[in-house]
Design a protein around this motif. Structure first.
Motif, short mmCIF file in Angstrom:
data_model
loop_
_atom_site.label_atom_id
_atom_site.label_comp_id
_atom_site.label_asym_id
_atom_site.label_seq_id
_atom_site.Cartn_x
_atom_site.Cartn_y
_atom_site.Cartn_z
N SER A 16 0.90 -1.26 0.06
CA SER A 16 -0.14 -0.06 -0.10
C SER A 16 0.95 1.31 -0.22
CB SER A 16 -0.99 -0.14 1.30
OG SER A 16 -0.17 0.07 2.46
N ARG A 17 0.30 2.37 -0.32
CA ARG A 17 0.98 3.59 -0.36
C ARG A 17 1.68 3.86 1.16
NH1 ARG A 17 -0.37 9.73 -0.24
NH2 ARG A 17 -1.76 9.12 1.35
N VAL A 40 17.57 -1.44 8.88
CA VAL A 40 17.74 -2.46 7.86
C VAL A 40 16.26 -3.18 7.80
CG1 VAL A 40 18.90 -4.69 7.37
CG2 VAL A 40 20.19 -2.81 8.36
N MET A 41 15.73 -3.09 6.54
CA MET A 41 14.40 -4.04 6.36
C MET A 41 14.75 -4.94 5.40
SD MET A 41 12.30 -1.79 8.03
CE MET A 41 10.77 -2.17 7.29
N GLU A 42 13.71 -6.02 5.84
CA GLU A 42 13.73 -7.21 4.74
C GLU A 42 12.40 -7.55 4.65
OE1 GLU A 42 15.94 -11.09 5.93
OE2 GLU A 42 17.70 -9.70 5.63
N ARG A 43 11.91 -7.66 3.56
CA ARG A 43 10.59 -8.05 3.22
C ARG A 43 9.26 -7.25 4.05
NH1 ARG A 43 13.15 -12.73 2.71
NH2 ARG A 43 12.00 -13.55 4.70
N GLY A 44 9.72 -6.03 4.13
CA GLY A 44 8.67 -5.38 5.32
C GLY A 44 8.66 -5.61 6.57
N ARG A 45 10.08 -6.12 6.98
CA ARG A 45 10.22 -6.51 8.42
C ARG A 45 11.40 -5.85 8.97
NH1 ARG A 45 8.79 -11.90 11.61
NH2 ARG A 45 7.10 -11.48 10.12
N GLU A 51 5.66 4.19 1.93
CA GLU A 51 6.22 5.25 2.44
C GLU A 51 7.11 5.10 3.83
OE1 GLU A 51 5.11 9.80 4.50
OE2 GLU A 51 3.30 8.41 3.23
N GLN A 52 6.48 4.19 4.63
CA GLN A 52 7.06 3.90 5.88
C GLN A 52 8.30 3.08 5.70
OE1 GLN A 52 4.38 1.77 8.91
NE2 GLN A 52 5.90 2.25 10.36
#
Length: 123
Positions: free
Chosen positions: A83-84, A99-104, A88-89
């Protein structure tokens, strides 16, 4: 003697104080760091009120509030993936070096009162 019930003004004042404490905790999250909704509530003196944190964030109209630093307890972004708001987040967190990996978030800090951490040690 009969106890008097809290007035509507008392309830509104308590809600405003809770909201202010939650917002103060969110504003204090350092750049590049994150907290879970429940962690924010606990730090605001409202343990067990993760949903209240989410509600306060949902009603936020302050563009300077670092809302993007608040995540689910498992480190995931709470919005629907793709989602938008999710994009953005994710972008804001990455821009701060998270460090983000698949939205986590790869290394989500645990709550200080995390039972698993207390029993089993660092995860």
């Amino acid at each position: 003697m009969r106890k008097s019930r809290p007035s509507a003004d008392d309830a509104a004042d308590a809600a405003a104080q809770a909201r202010a404490r939650i917002l103060a905790v969110i504003r204090a999250i350092p750049r590049g760091q994150v907290m879970g909704y429940g962690q924010v509530a606990a730090k605001a003196g409202l343990p067990g009120r993760a949903r209240l944190t989410a509600r306060v964030l949902g009603m936020n109209d302050d563009p300077d509030l670092p809302w993007h630093r608040v995540l689910r307890s498992d480190g995931r972004i709470a919005m629907p993936e793709g989602s938008r708001g999710w994009r953005e987040q994710n972008q804001r967190l990455r821009a701060e070096g998270v460090v983000m990996e698949r939205g986590r978030v790869k290394h989500m800090p645990r709550a200080e009162d995390d039972l698993d951490a207390a029993v089993w040690g660092p995860g």
